[in-house]
Write a protein that holds these residues in place. Structure first.
Motif, PDB file in Angstrom:
ATOM      1  N   HIS A  78      44.084  36.963  39.217  1.00 36.40           N
ATOM      2  CA  HIS A  78      45.683  36.958  39.050  1.00 36.40           C
ATOM      3  C   HIS A  78      45.818  35.811  38.134  1.00 36.40           C
ATOM      4  O   HIS A  78      45.249  34.740  38.047  1.00 36.40           O
ATOM      5  N   PRO A  79      46.609  36.169  37.211  1.00 33.50           N
ATOM      6  CA  PRO A  79      46.982  34.975  36.005  1.00 33.50           C
ATOM      7  C   PRO A  79      47.483  33.779  36.370  1.00 33.50           C
ATOM      8  O   PRO A  79      47.318  33.001  36.029  1.00 33.50           O
ATOM      9  N   GLN A  80      48.322  33.779  37.623  1.00 31.59           N
ATOM     10  CA  GLN A  80      48.873  32.717  38.103  1.00 31.59           C
ATOM     11  C   GLN A  80      48.058  32.263  39.188  1.00 31.59           C
ATOM     12  O   GLN A  80      47.903  33.062  40.089  1.00 31.59           O
ATOM     13  N   VAL A 121      31.920  49.163  29.784  1.00 30.34           N
ATOM     14  CA  VAL A 121      32.107  48.308  30.628  1.00 30.34           C
ATOM     15  C   VAL A 121      30.887  47.575  30.937  1.00 30.34           C
ATOM     16  O   VAL A 121      30.792  46.494  31.530  1.00 30.34           O
ATOM     17  N   THR A 170      27.427  35.074  34.727  1.00 27.73           N
ATOM     18  CA  THR A 170      28.532  34.472  35.336  1.00 27.73           C
ATOM     19  C   THR A 170      28.260  33.837  36.876  1.00 27.73           C
ATOM     20  O   THR A 170      29.227  33.671  37.759  1.00 27.73           O
ATOM     21  N   SER A 182      48.289  43.395  37.965  1.00 25.33           N
ATOM     22  CA  SER A 182      48.044  41.997  37.602  1.00 25.33           C
ATOM     23  C   SER A 182      48.231  41.588  36.228  1.00 25.33           C
ATOM     24  O   SER A 182      48.184  40.641  35.694  1.00 25.33           O
ATOM     25  N   LEU A 219      44.759  39.505  30.342  1.00 30.86           N
ATOM     26  CA  LEU A 219      43.831  39.246  31.239  1.00 30.86           C
ATOM     27  C   LEU A 219      44.237  37.752  31.781  1.00 30.86           C
ATOM     28  O   LEU A 219      44.174  37.476  32.877  1.00 30.86           O
ATOM     29  N   ALA A 220      44.640  37.112  30.640  1.00 31.97           N
ATOM     30  CA  ALA A 220      44.891  35.288  30.938  1.00 31.97           C
ATOM     31  C   ALA A 220      46.355  35.235  31.414  1.00 31.97           C
ATOM     32  O   ALA A 220      46.709  34.513  31.757  1.00 31.97           O
ATOM     33  N   GLY A 221      47.307  36.404  31.068  1.00 35.96           N
ATOM     34  CA  GLY A 221      48.506  36.398  31.466  1.00 35.96           C
ATOM     35  C   GLY A 221      49.625  35.537  30.442  1.00 35.96           C
ATOM     36  O   GLY A 221      50.546  35.121  30.976  1.00 35.96           O
ATOM     37  N   GLU A 251      34.181  31.358  39.278  1.00 38.52           N
ATOM     38  CA  GLU A 251      34.992  31.745  40.500  1.00 38.52           C
ATOM     39  C   GLU A 251      35.713  32.954  39.949  1.00 38.52           C
ATOM     40  O   GLU A 251      36.610  32.845  38.848  1.00 38.52           O
ATOM     41  N   PRO A 252      35.894  34.143  40.637  1.00 37.39           N
ATOM     42  CA  PRO A 252      36.701  35.454  40.126  1.00 37.39           C
ATOM     43  C   PRO A 252      38.113  35.050  40.096  1.00 37.39           C
ATOM     44  O   PRO A 252      38.673  34.332  40.793  1.00 37.39           O
ATOM     45  N   MET A 253      38.794  35.657  39.060  1.00 38.59           N
ATOM     46  CA  MET A 253      40.161  35.417  38.768  1.00 38.59           C
ATOM     47  C   MET A 253      40.914  36.871  39.128  1.00 38.59           C
ATOM     48  O   MET A 253      40.744  37.364  38.357  1.00 38.59           O
ATOM     49  N   ALA A 257      34.045  41.628  36.611  1.00 36.09           N
ATOM     50  CA  ALA A 257      35.236  41.770  35.587  1.00 36.09           C
ATOM     51  C   ALA A 257      36.227  40.493  35.859  1.00 36.09           C
ATOM     52  O   ALA A 257      36.584  39.908  34.994  1.00 36.09           O
ATOM     53  N   GLN A 258      36.410  40.231  37.162  1.00 37.01           N
ATOM     54  CA  GLN A 258      37.312  38.924  37.196  1.00 37.01           C
ATOM     55  C   GLN A 258      36.616  37.746  37.056  1.00 37.01           C
ATOM     56  O   GLN A 258      37.381  36.883  36.596  1.00 37.01           O
ATOM     57  N   ILE A 313      37.547  43.629  26.626  1.00 40.20           N
ATOM     58  CA  ILE A 313      37.828  45.209  26.670  1.00 40.20           C
ATOM     59  C   ILE A 313      37.292  45.597  28.033  1.00 40.20           C
ATOM     60  O   ILE A 313      37.449  46.364  28.730  1.00 40.20           O
ATOM     61  N   TYR A 345      53.131  36.369  32.244  1.00 41.62           N
ATOM     62  CA  TYR A 345      53.236  37.233  33.186  1.00 41.62           C
ATOM     63  C   TYR A 345      54.153  36.852  34.324  1.00 41.62           C
ATOM     64  O   TYR A 345      53.925  35.414  34.500  1.00 41.62           O
ATOM     65  N   ILE A 355      34.541  37.332  34.603  1.00 44.61           N
ATOM     66  CA  ILE A 355      34.676  37.336  32.937  1.00 44.61           C
ATOM     67  C   ILE A 355      36.005  36.941  32.698  1.00 44.61           C
ATOM     68  O   ILE A 355      36.533  36.359  31.814  1.00 44.61           O
ATOM     69  N   ARG A 356      37.191  37.545  33.553  1.00 49.11           N
ATOM     70  CA  ARG A 356      38.629  37.202  33.296  1.00 49.11           C
ATOM     71  C   ARG A 356      38.755  35.736  33.161  1.00 49.11           C
ATOM     72  O   ARG A 356      39.591  35.307  32.347  1.00 49.11           O
ATOM     73  N   ARG A 357      37.985  35.056  34.183  1.00 47.99           N
ATOM     74  CA  ARG A 357      38.024  33.653  34.308  1.00 47.99           C
ATOM     75  C   ARG A 357      37.935  32.912  32.863  1.00 47.99           C
ATOM     76  O   ARG A 357      38.184  32.145  32.365  1.00 47.99           O
ATOM     77  N   LEU A 358      36.663  33.530  32.404  1.00 48.84           N
ATOM     78  CA  LEU A 358      35.788  33.134  31.133  1.00 48.84           C
ATOM     79  C   LEU A 358      36.881  33.186  30.032  1.00 48.84           C
ATOM     80  O   LEU A 358      37.120  32.190  29.096  1.00 48.84           O
ATOM     81  N   MET A 378      29.467  43.890  30.174  1.00 52.48           N
ATOM     82  CA  MET A 378      29.644  42.648  30.956  1.00 52.48           C
ATOM     83  C   MET A 378      28.459  42.027  31.485  1.00 52.48           C
ATOM     84  O   MET A 378      28.309  40.615  31.866  1.00 52.48           O
ATOM     85  N   TYR A 414      39.053  47.058  31.052  1.00 58.09           N
ATOM     86  CA  TYR A 414      38.931  48.370  31.693  1.00 58.09           C
ATOM     87  C   TYR A 414      38.556  48.676  32.995  1.00 58.09           C
ATOM     88  O   TYR A 414      38.844  49.412  33.822  1.00 58.09           O
ATOM     89  N   LYS A 435      40.209  33.625  29.966  1.00 62.17           N
ATOM     90  CA  LYS A 435      41.307  32.770  30.313  1.00 62.17           C
ATOM     91  C   LYS A 435      40.945  31.283  29.780  1.00 62.17           C
ATOM     92  O   LYS A 435      41.834  30.375  29.091  1.00 62.17           O
TER      93      LYS A 435
END
Lengths: 95, 492
Positions: free
Chosen positions: A54-56, A38, A46, B209, B433-435, A50-52, B378-379, B306, B195, B381-384, A41, B310, B386
């Motif tokens: 949740h998917p919605q 991990v 970054t 989530s 991650l993107a839903g 903005e942290p995400m 990680a959150q 990944i 999701y 990167i989740r947006r990137l 990362m 994780y 998506k």
């Protein structure tokens, strides 16, 4: 990124997991591998993203504050390892 | 599964309605098949002979009375992660070996209301944490195409059961690929919905989530039929989508001329087995022949899926699994000296190695001083990730690529270093991650083992994706291939 035996003990304590002393170095090595994976990362910038969480991107739905459930204690306690008189039994907490 | 009964759910349902056979006859045939073959496969944790036959009798009565739904009387296998009030729900864990839920999951209520017949609860990785079904407390499930290989995971029992015709269709859940990867490894079709489409009420949580239930079956048409049963708003799930019900089969048997399909270059890199790559090229050419427009697209942050997955999945898992305290339900250790001892030993005894490993990592990622470096990062990167999909869907309607980098691996081959197994999820986790919705359908074989093709769609595009997959299946036969050694000699 590697994690020490003491850090494994601290995490196990926080997570309420009893871990055999002989297994601590094994967990330290395996957890370190996962943290290495991990750690990729950190290669990406970054700043200002903005942290995400949740998917919605929705606000939490609210409902009226009214009673919807009746007392299901007996049903729930059927799964409890130890109960007595409708109470859950645990080791003595207060002297 | 035999000459007597058709193999698709659509045909089975039609036969039941037309009175060609009864649900009791059909259910008995499947139960017999399970008793004959599941010793070899171990795809079921619990088989429900008596309750299945009771449900089948009720279904036959409803059909006779003309009060039956579309899938009334059709048998199915239920992943042992969905709570059932009459049958033990173990989630593949010693922790819940004695757990009988006090209520039915939202999905189970819907299946019951539709009159479907639950054959049993299927094997899975413990708490859905794994990609091979090897972490199950109840022993590994074997891949029906080659018993020495894994069926994938975590919905490996459902995939193996459908592939071996021990059930015509099954439920699964997908947190990082747990429907699509086993579907690919076992040569069946599986859909991970957008999701929020399928209720998580009573679906035991791994990573809230990311978790999403969905159907696993032989054909895209069958997936659409089961989606029509299990999808829909449930106010008891706080993230359930409040959308009107829709017919997920409405775009089956339709032309696909206007479909624009993107091929992400990152999904065809050096990680992908060359023979799988070649099979996918042929499948993509087939879609083009059917009228779709194909173009290359880029998902530049793919390699970060990944790592971000994780961190987020394990952080959420450590939080969700804190509920197992050994007091209110679940395993409790003997002779605890105090409350802390009771918690620590009950959890140590009740959880398997992979679950403990994940709880430790998740606890670390959320602990004071590390939160920003791991969970927050990680959150972001989740947006990137998506945003990569949002950008791609500006230009195309669907993405196409492999479901897995390789075919089903041999049991035990990743046991020395669990991290190597995480890499089998490289093409599936970004979707969670993107839903987004995504499905896997069979698209060929390498050395006699099935290969999965993944279609990824924009939010809420399940019906269109199923239409596209249906079009491919109407023009190919990979989804009709059966593993020979298990399927030889079905019931007569």
């Amino acid at each position: 990124m590697s994690i020490s035996d003491d850090e494994v003990r601290a995490m196990a304590k926080l997570a309420r997991l009893a871990i055999e002393e002989s297994d601590i170095p094994i967990y330290a090595e395996q957890v370190s591998h996962i943290l290495e994976l991990v750690g990729q990362m950190n290669d990406v910038d970054t700043t200002d993203v903005e942290p995400m969480a949740h998917p919605q991107d929705l606000v939490a739905r609210l409902r009226p504050d009214r009673v919807t459930e009746s007392d299901n204690r007996d049903a729930f306690q059927r799964n409890a390892p130890r109960t007595e008189d409708g109470l859950y039994l645990v080791p003595q907490v207060i002297e | 599964m035999s000459d007597q009964f058709p193999s698709s759910v659509a045909q089975l349902a039609a036969g039941l309605r037309d009175g060609e056979y009864s649900s009791v006859e059909l259910t008995k045939a499947y139960l017999t098949r399970i008793s004959e073959h599941d010793d070899a496969l171990n795809s079921f944790i619990t088989v429900c002979d008596e309750s299945a036959l009771a449900q089948a009798r009720a279904a036959d009565a409803a059909i006779a009375a003309g009060a039956a739904n579309n899938l009334c009387g059709v048998p199915y296998a239920n992943k042992d992660i969905f709570c059932t009030s009459d049958v033990r729900t173990s989630c593949g864990s010693k922790m819940l070996d004695n757990f009988i839920a006090p209520y039915d999951a939202g999905v189970v209520e819907r299946l019951n209301a539709a009159g479907m017949v639950m054959l049993g609860k299927t094997n899975m990785d413990e708490f859905a944490m794994g990609s091979s079904n090897e972490t199950s407390f109840y022993g590994r499930t074997c891949n029906p195409w080659d018993l020495s290989r894994v069926p994938g995971g975590s919905s490996g029992g459902s995939a193996a059961a459908v592939a071996a015709s021990l059930a015509p269709i099954a439920t699964g859940t997908d947190t990082g690929g747990s429907i699509r990867q086993p579907a690919a490894f076992c040569g069946i079709s599986g859909l991970k919905p957008t999701y929020g489409r399928v209720s998580r009420y009573g679906m035991i949580a791994f990573a809230s989530s990311l978790d999403q239930g969905g159907p696993m079956g032989r054909t895209a048409e069958d997936l659409a039929l089961l989606m029509n049963v299990i999808a829909g708003f449930d106010e008891r799930d706080s993230t359930s989508l409040e959308m009107p019900d829709e017919d997920f089969g409405r775009l089956l048997n339709k032309p696909i001329e206007n479909a624009r399909i993107g091929v992400p270059s990152e999904y065809f890199g050096p990680d992908l087995d060359a023979e799988i790559g070649a099979l996918l090229e042929r499948a993509i050419a087939e879609f083009e022949k059917l009228g779709a427009t194909i173009c290359e697209v880029s998902l530049p942050n793919s390699q970060l899926a990944i790592p971000a997955y994780y961190v987020i999945a394990l952080a959420e898992c450590s939080s969700n699994l804190s509920r197992y305290d050994g007091i209110r339900f679940g395993h409790q250790c003997e002779n605890a000296v105090d409350l802390t001892d009771l918690y620590e030993r009950s959890r140590a005894e009740g959880f398997g190695e992979e679950v403990k490993r994940r709880i430790l990592v998740g606890t670390y990622a959320l602990s004071s001083g590390y939160y920003d470096a791991y969970y927050r990062k990680a959150q972001q990167i989740r947006r990137l990730i998506k945003q990569d999909f949002v950008n791609a869907f500006d230009d195309v309607d669907f993405l196409i690529g492999p479901t897995t980098p390789d075919v089903a691996f041999t049991a035990g081959c990743h046991s020395s270093d669990p991290v190597t197994m995480y890499l089998s999820d490289i093409y599936t986790t970004a979707v969670n991650l993107a839903g987004l919705p995504a499905l896997s359908i069979p698209a060929g074989q390498v050395s006699g083992l099935p290969v999965g093709l993944q279609l990824i769609g924009n939010y809420f595009s399940e019906a269109a994706m199923l239409g596209l997959a249906d079009r491919y299946q109407k023009n190919s036969s990979w989804h009709l291939s059966h593993p020979s050694e298990i399927c030889a000699g079905g019931p007569s």
